[in-house]
Design an enzyme around this catalytic site. Sequence first.
Site, PDB file in Angstrom:
ATOM      1  N   GLN A  99      -3.229 -43.891  63.369  1.00 26.82           N
ATOM      2  CA  GLN A  99      -4.379 -44.224  64.207  1.00 26.82           C
ATOM      3  C   GLN A  99      -5.693 -43.909  63.491  1.00 26.82           C
ATOM      4  OE1 GLN A  99      -1.882 -42.198  67.743  1.00 26.82           O
ATOM      5  NE2 GLN A  99      -3.961 -42.660  68.360  1.00 26.82           N
ATOM      6  N   ARG A 150      -2.283 -39.218  75.184  1.00 27.34           N
ATOM      7  CA  ARG A 150      -2.689 -39.908  76.405  1.00 27.34           C
ATOM      8  C   ARG A 150      -3.864 -39.220  77.092  1.00 27.34           C
ATOM      9  NH1 ARG A 150       3.207 -40.189  79.292  1.00 27.34           N
ATOM     10  NH2 ARG A 150       4.374 -41.110  77.618  1.00 27.34           N
ATOM     11  N   CYS A 151      -4.703 -38.545  76.312  1.00 29.33           N
ATOM     12  CA  CYS A 151      -5.926 -38.002  76.889  1.00 29.33           C
ATOM     13  C   CYS A 151      -6.806 -37.502  75.769  1.00 29.33           C
ATOM     14  CB  CYS A 151      -5.665 -36.873  77.870  1.00 29.33           C
ATOM     15  SG  CYS A 151      -5.147 -35.345  77.115  1.00 29.33           S
TER      16      CYS A 151
END
Length: 791
Positions: free
Chosen positions: A225, A375-376
């Site tokens: 990423q 996811r955060c």
Amino acid sequence: MIMCKTSKEIGGMGHSLKRKEDARFIRGLGKYTDDVQLPGMLYMDIARSPFAYAKIKSIDKSVAMEIPGVLAVITGEDLKQYNLHWMPTLMSDTQMVLPTDTVMYQAQEVAAVIATDRYIAADAVQALENSIEYEQMKPLIDPHKALDADAPLLRPDKEGRTDNHIWHWQTGDQEATEQAFDEADVVVKEQVYIPRIHVASIETCGCVASYEKAEGKLTVWMTTQAPHAIRTVIALVAGHVGLSEERIRVISPDIGGGFGGKVPVYPGYVIAIAASFLIGKPVKWIEDRSENLQADSFARDYHMTVELASTKEGKMTGLRIKTLADHGYTDAAANPSKFPSGLFSIVTGSYDIPTAFTEMDAVYTNKPPGGVAYRCSFRVTEAVHAIERITDVLAQKLGRDPADLRFQNFIQKDQFPYRSALGWEYDSGDYAPALRKAMDMVGYEELRKEQAEKRVRGELMGIGISSFTEIVGAGPSKDFDILGIKMFDSAEVRIHPTGKAIARFGTKSQGQGHETTYAQILAEELGIPAMHIQIEEGDTDTAPYGLGTYASRSTPTAGAAAAKAAHKIRDKARKIAAYLLEVSEEDLEWEPGKFFVKGAPERSKTIQDIAFAAYTNHPQGMEAGLEATHYYDPPNLTFPFGSYICVMDIDPKTAEMKIRRFVAIDDCGNIINPMIVTGQIHGGLAMGIAPAMYEELIYDDDGNILNGTFMDYLLPTSVETPNWETGHTITPSPHHPLGAKGVAESPTVGAPPAVANAVVDALSHLGVTHVDIPVTPFKVWKILKEKGVIS
Ligand code: CDP
């Protein structure tokens, strides 16, 4: 109502443009790392430890080397010769690439096999795994025992360390918070555990490393990423063997989901690179599903004691949280370096709580390293769960409706920009309308009546609210860095002579639709149709330097960079238009797509005319071309928010649970593409109910993972996923050039407490105040049994 400034043909902000990237994705024509095929490519597979803690007595390479097609077996001792057997983690801890003497968790990499074929490599790994001799040791699995006098010292390699304590971190005014608690009419307290869960992206991790000896150049296609940061890390770790940064190209092709799990550097990447470097041939390594689930970074694993103080009227006066964080055998969290517990300190949430204090201790155990910003935005899920759960506990204690209590304590619209007790400056917010809208959509008052009637009949239903605040968009670079690299992001935009464009970014989409939304931002600012703007990310040889995509930072950082680069282009375009129209720059006005003379709109030059002139007829002395680059360092983070309501039915005989309704109202400021935002919310909600109801990595006392496959590590499928009812309010960010905030992770942080609160609400009349996630039917069944509902 979303107002669009551009026509549908231009497709700027607010248009639900179909995703450009889907032309390849829905045809199965995406190009992922495993699609990369190179001549002479070799395959790597990894032998892993069956034990959570053991000494390696011997590794017999010959059993693998005897298999035809096996070219090499690489151990920690081999890497040690090049000083490549250890690597830094993103939190400046150290992690083994391959061990030389001790394994620290089950499924840890022990040795790698390089072969001419994927299946030969796998066979050789099996033979190798059977031949490795270990001396087992008693592992440390329970983090509560990590600091006991008789706990094994897990990291004797770290000089001066005498116990398993990694760090202590605290924030807030301890004294003022103590006082608020001493003076409070009411104090509620809960032990809240957020279990270890795993990134379950469709695509596992992997890479193809190709070292060209003649050119001395390494190219790595990898599932990352953050390609630029990885290139820098490779140069820092392997510069001493000749891999300097200009000779490293990291390409992050299409990615099948990242969610934070593809930010860290895993040993497999390093071994494959080392193997290609030493052998001089391309080496492919792709994890299988079990390896991904068992050995890659985890998330959560926070044991929290959460306390909230209030007046008897329900005004919150203080928040106090103590956390024990289990980091496994090394702190490989992917947090900005000044924030060892990420942005957990957003924990005062949407409420105007005057005092707060949180402290946290991280410890080593014999489990895989982590935790990732999964996811955060760096531990926000944990924070939101704590505050949203304890708010309901307070409502229950006071006999108040949880919605009423929230309205009473919300930070009010006129308090923004709002400085929280833990030091954050919230940019903008308007919480009450979002909760009101969710309540109206779900029919809250009716549902409460229904619940009361059902309780009389012995039926169980619960209504769970979560009114969360997120914090996304790291930088600003004065506070945010990873391994010292400042957190900003970038856009480079070039307009071609025919008025079409290419733009490159330092971020990297993993399915979020950047190829569409970045083009829409540029369409908005330049008036060039989004369909004529090509977007590229993920190649360090071509894209400008950036910190990558995670923690919903792309829109707040690179999205803003795109707008700023477009403004620079517009400034130059104005000069060219003035020259072409023979007027002064001040006489020109802009509307998306053209400059026209004030008072004489028929005298105009389109952006396409101007682009052509930039290469064919620009003023003497002006540089040719029309392009700009911008590195955007945000002045603040953005603070999206939302209100979710979950309606849960529970069968009082079997404890089977069913989400009947789920309403989600989100506010991410100005919206670039409403369809994509809705898609992000739908996916994020599914990922939000997953830890709430299903996900948990479970270890036994010996450190064996008990659910290391998708057969027993549960994820919701379309069958379990309810029909999402979504909506939005719009509260622009005052500092973002487009008024936009990030959105991707709002539903993943907002949904778990809505689900947990619904379950507790269904059981609250039985005296239940808390159930840890995942709220499984078994947990609820046990409660119903204890309370005598099930005989
Ligand atoms: O960093 P990441 O792309 O995961 O998160 P994001 O910035 O929240 O963006 C997720 C997707 O939603 C991107 O395609 C954004 O452009 C889009 N988005 C949008 O259309 N409007 C917003 N206000 C925020 C995001």
